[in-house]
Write an enzyme that holds these catalytic residues in place. Structure first.
Site, PDB file in Angstrom:
ATOM      1  N   CYS A   1       0.989   9.835   1.225  1.00 28.62           N
ATOM      2  CA  CYS A   1       0.072   9.102   2.100  1.00 28.62           C
ATOM      3  C   CYS A   1       0.808   8.233   3.110  1.00 28.62           C
ATOM      4  CB  CYS A   1      -0.867   8.245   1.255  1.00 28.62           C
ATOM      5  SG  CYS A   1      -0.012   7.086   0.156  1.00 28.62           S
TER       6      CYS A   1
ATOM      7  N   HIS B   1       0.114   2.812  -1.849  1.00 25.14           N
ATOM      8  CA  HIS B   1      -0.745   3.710  -1.065  1.00 25.14           C
ATOM      9  C   HIS B   1      -1.097   2.982   0.223  1.00 25.14           C
ATOM     10  CE1 HIS B   1      -4.016   6.425   0.074  1.00 25.14           C
ATOM     11  NE2 HIS B   1      -4.768   5.344   0.268  1.00 25.14           N
TER      12      HIS B   1
END
Length: 334
Positions: free
Chosen positions: A133, A55
């Protein structure tokens, strides 16, 4: 010589952290960082096939911007404290921070950019492989610095054909970090509160319109006028009659309100008896006998002339009676 003198005098204005705008004032550059988080226990399995799952978020002006998924049709972009894995959830672990470049944009410019990107990166459009993301971090970094993020950050998207089952294996909370879920819940509560407030205003306005309509219909043939309001009691104004130009007002409650129309007044008059009350009959008889002036309760005076009073007690045609039909008193009664 002149060039050396110029740079020795004004060289400070051309430092790597500042530039000159058209007005000749220095514009400060701000460092843009890429913060990378490791989804640590899943990577224990993914590393066996040479793929890491990460992430990432972009940090600028002390705020980190990232993207996550949710089932609603509004922005999935959220803010969190830089390099704070606890705000993201238990499955996130901070890995490293990478300097991407510098930007000359102001904080207000960046917020406008984030709002614009949020229209494209909506929560319901999130996809673990094709729109995650890291895709958002790459777009934001390019907008701010003109540079790309390292390729290994989003290698999963490039090798998605090798592991088509991976998206189904990842828990939903990994796609929606805790801080994003809190933001979504707050926005949902705000939408519900706004909807409830709008509904309450609509109901109150509808009730007021209904009250005004009913009273307007009654006033067309009636004798009262009401000014509608949102409270339980309103101003009741009596319409001026033909003999009076002024109108009187009072405050009444809706439960006690009785509207009287001209037909109601006429029916009340018909229901009353036209015969005088008993006390008026008795006063008239006394005035007739005594030949005196008697004032009725209504203010009208009855006068019996003395010439007429002298004839009281005379017989007419029937013995034992007076001219007015009353019996003559006997001696015992006298």
């Amino acid at each position: 010589m002149l060039t050396d003198l110029f740079y020795s005098t004004f060289g400070c204005l051309y430092s790597p952290t500042s530039t000159m705008d058209v007005m000749g004032t220095a514009r400060r550059k701000t460092v843009v960082r890429l913060n990378v988080y490791d989804m640590y226990w899943l990577n224990d399995y993914a590393s066996n096939i040479g793929v890491g799952i990460f992430h990432s978020g972009i940090e600028v002006f002390g705020v980190e911007y990232a993207y996550g998924g949710h089932p609603y049709q509004f922005s999935g972009v959220f803010e969190n404290s830089p390099q704070d894995a606890e705000e993201l959830g238990e499955t996130f672990k901070f890995k490293e921070s990478i300097v991407v470049g510098e930007t000359e944009r102001s904080t207000s410019d960046i917020r406008k950019l984030i709002k614009s990107l949020g229209e494209d990166f909506r929560g319901d459009r999130y996809h673990l492989i094709s729109r995650n993301c890291n895709h958002f971090s790459a777009v934001l970094a390019r907008e701010l610095t003109g540079k790309d993020i390292p390729g290994w950050i989003n290698r999963l998207a490039n090798l998605s054909g090798s592991i088509p089952f991976l998206e189904k294996c990842i828990p939903q909370e990994w796609l929606t970090p805790i801080v994003l879920q809190a933001s979504v819940d707050e926005k949902k509560r705000g939408s519900v509160d706004s909807a409830e407030e709008a509904t309450e205003k609509l109901v109150v306005r509808s009730l007021n319109d209904s009250r005004t309509t009913i009273l307007d219909n009654r006033t067309a043939n009636g004798a009262i006028i009401m000014s509608a309001s949102s409270s339980n009691s309103d101003r009741i104004c009596m319409s001026p009659s033909s003999s009076s130009s002024a109108s009187s007002c009072d405050t009444l409650d809706y439960d006690d309100l009785i509207v009287q129309t001209p037909s109601t007044f006429s029916s009340e008059k018909k229901s009353r008896s036209n015969s005088p009350p008993i006390f008026r009959i008795w006063n008239t008889i006394k005035a007739t006998i005594n030949g005196t002036q008697q004032t009725a309760p209504t203010g009208a005076a009855t006068v019996i002339p003395a010439s007429s009073a002298s004839n009281i007690g005379k017989t007419n045609s029937t013995p034992g009676t007076t001219s007015n039909g009353l019996a003559k008193p006997t001696c015992s009664e006298c």
